[in-house]
Design an enzyme around this catalytic site. Structure first.
Site, short mmCIF file in Angstrom:
data_model
loop_
_atom_site.label_atom_id
_atom_site.label_comp_id
_atom_site.label_asym_id
_atom_site.label_seq_id
_atom_site.Cartn_x
_atom_site.Cartn_y
_atom_site.Cartn_z
N ARG A 1 38.87 46.96 45.34
CA ARG A 1 39.71 46.35 44.31
C ARG A 1 38.94 46.28 43.00
O ARG A 1 37.74 45.97 43.00
CB ARG A 1 40.08 44.91 44.75
CG ARG A 1 41.21 44.86 45.72
CD ARG A 1 41.41 43.49 46.33
NE ARG A 1 41.41 42.37 45.38
CZ ARG A 1 41.70 41.11 45.72
NH1 ARG A 1 42.03 40.82 46.97
NH2 ARG A 1 41.66 40.15 44.82
N ARG B 1 33.51 44.27 49.89
CA ARG B 1 34.85 44.33 50.51
C ARG B 1 35.59 45.60 50.13
O ARG B 1 35.53 46.05 48.99
CB ARG B 1 35.65 43.10 50.07
CG ARG B 1 37.04 43.05 50.66
CD ARG B 1 37.64 41.69 50.51
NE ARG B 1 38.04 41.38 49.14
CZ ARG B 1 38.71 40.28 48.80
NH1 ARG B 1 39.03 39.40 49.73
NH2 ARG B 1 39.03 40.06 47.55
N ARG C 1 47.23 27.65 42.93
CA ARG C 1 45.85 27.81 42.43
C ARG C 1 45.58 26.90 41.25
O ARG C 1 44.46 26.90 40.73
CB ARG C 1 45.63 29.25 42.01
CG ARG C 1 44.95 30.14 43.06
CD ARG C 1 44.96 31.55 42.52
NE ARG C 1 43.88 32.38 42.91
CZ ARG C 1 43.98 33.36 43.81
NH1 ARG C 1 45.08 33.57 44.47
NH2 ARG C 1 42.95 34.14 44.04
N ARG D 1 35.93 35.19 38.59
CA ARG D 1 36.89 34.67 39.58
C ARG D 1 36.34 33.39 40.24
O ARG D 1 37.10 32.46 40.51
CB ARG D 1 37.17 35.73 40.64
CG ARG D 1 37.97 36.88 40.06
CD ARG D 1 38.03 38.05 41.01
NE ARG D 1 38.77 37.79 42.21
CZ ARG D 1 38.58 38.44 43.37
NH1 ARG D 1 37.66 39.37 43.47
NH2 ARG D 1 39.32 38.16 44.40
N LYS E 1 40.67 34.10 53.59
CA LYS E 1 42.08 33.67 53.71
C LYS E 1 42.94 34.81 54.27
O LYS E 1 43.70 34.62 55.21
CB LYS E 1 42.62 33.21 52.35
CG LYS E 1 41.82 32.06 51.72
CD LYS E 1 42.49 31.50 50.49
CE LYS E 1 42.55 32.44 49.31
NZ LYS E 1 41.22 32.83 48.74
P1 AMP Z 1 43.89 37.23 45.50
O1 AMP Z 1 44.29 38.47 46.20
O2 AMP Z 1 44.54 36.00 46.09
O3 AMP Z 1 42.41 37.09 45.34
O4 AMP Z 1 44.49 37.34 44.01
C1 AMP Z 1 44.08 38.38 43.13
C2 AMP Z 1 44.42 38.00 41.71
O5 AMP Z 1 45.83 37.83 41.58
C3 AMP Z 1 43.81 36.68 41.22
O6 AMP Z 1 42.48 36.81 40.78
C4 AMP Z 1 44.78 36.34 40.08
O7 AMP Z 1 44.53 37.14 38.94
C5 AMP Z 1 46.12 36.79 40.67
N1 AMP Z 1 46.75 35.67 41.42
C6 AMP Z 1 47.02 35.63 42.75
N2 AMP Z 1 47.59 34.46 43.08
C7 AMP Z 1 47.68 33.74 41.94
C8 AMP Z 1 48.14 32.43 41.64
N3 AMP Z 1 48.63 31.60 42.57
N4 AMP Z 1 48.07 32.03 40.35
C9 AMP Z 1 47.61 32.84 39.38
N5 AMP Z 1 47.12 34.06 39.60
C10 AMP Z 1 47.15 34.52 40.88
#
Ligand code: AMP
Length: 214
Positions: free
Chosen positions: A160, A127, A88, A171, A13
């Site tokens: 990360r 990554r 999400r 996740r 994404k």
């Molecule tokens: P990402 O970078 O999109 O993979 O997000 C990293 C982490 O941020 C996720 O594993 C969640 O802990 C948190 N996070 C990001 N977006 C959301 C969302 N829309 N709802 C809840 N947690 C989120």
């Protein structure tokens, strides 16, 4: 135009987002990036989000929804936004639809990037992210030219915490349980476009451009 990028962690994404947001001329709104930026700056929001992120869990809906509502009220989002990593949960999807309805808008397209779980584990565990520009590389698939330095900006690259093996599986589980129901949600609304995300980034990008032009 309101476009959602939906898909499991590691589906690409973030990689696709820059080009899409440029071509549509709308801001790229990544909730994960916003949490990480807050964490870098040590804000209360960042520290609160970190508790959930480190466990591979979702940050509570109320917190995320408020953040997105604030972001969508900014002038640069007046003509739309590319939402990456939001919604999400179905509660977030409902909240988004309410926020947009209040502004006379709606979700136009939901792009679903599909990648098998086995590929996602390999992608996520290798990554690396740039601390300065947020760009990503991969130790095997797209290594940086100089070790530990971003090809784009020279910034320091790091892994990360939530890309470490212990967190990756939770996740993916969270995605299947809490986020995947959104596929049917947006399919039911007639605006889901499924893209094979396991292809090379350029091929995926071309498929996205085609889906957006239809
Ligand atoms: P990402 O970078 O999109 O993979 O997000 C990293 C982490 O941020 C996720 O594993 C969640 O802990 C948190 N996070 C990001 N977006 C959301 C969302 N829309 N709802 C809840 N947690 C989120």
């Amino acid at each position: 135009m309101i476009v959602i990028l939906l898909g499991p962690p590691g589906a690409g994404k973030g990689t696709q987002a820059e080009a899409i947001s440029k071509s549509l001329n709308v801001p790229h709104v990544s909730t994960g990036d916003i949490f990480r930026a807050n964490l870098e700056h040590g804000t209360a929001l960042g520290l609160e989000a970190k508790k959930f992120m480190d466990r591979g869990e979702l940050v509570p809906d109320a917190l995320v929804v408020k953040l997105v509502a604030d972001r969508l009220s900014k002038p640069d989002a007046a003509s739309g936004a590319l939402l990456d990593g939001f919604p999400r949960t179905t509660a977030q999807a409902q909240a988004l639809s309410d926020i947009l309805a209040a502004q006379g808008k709606k979700v136009d397209v939901c792009l679903l990037l599909e990648v098998p779980d086995a590929d996602l584990v390999a992608r996520l565990s290798g990554r690396r992210i740039c601390r300065s520009c947020g760009g990503s590389s991969h130790v095997v698939y797209s290594p940086t030219k100089k070790e530990n330095a971003c090809d784009k900006c020279g910034g320091e690259i790091y892994q990360r915490d939530d890309d470490k093996p212990a967190t990756i599986q939770s996740r993916l589980d969270v995605y299947h349980k809490q986020t995947k129901p959104l596929v049917e949600w947006y399919r039911g609304q007639g605006n889901l476009r499924a893209i094979d995300g396991s292809a090379a980034p350029g091929v995926v990008g071309a498929a996205i451009t085609k889906a957006l032009s239809e």
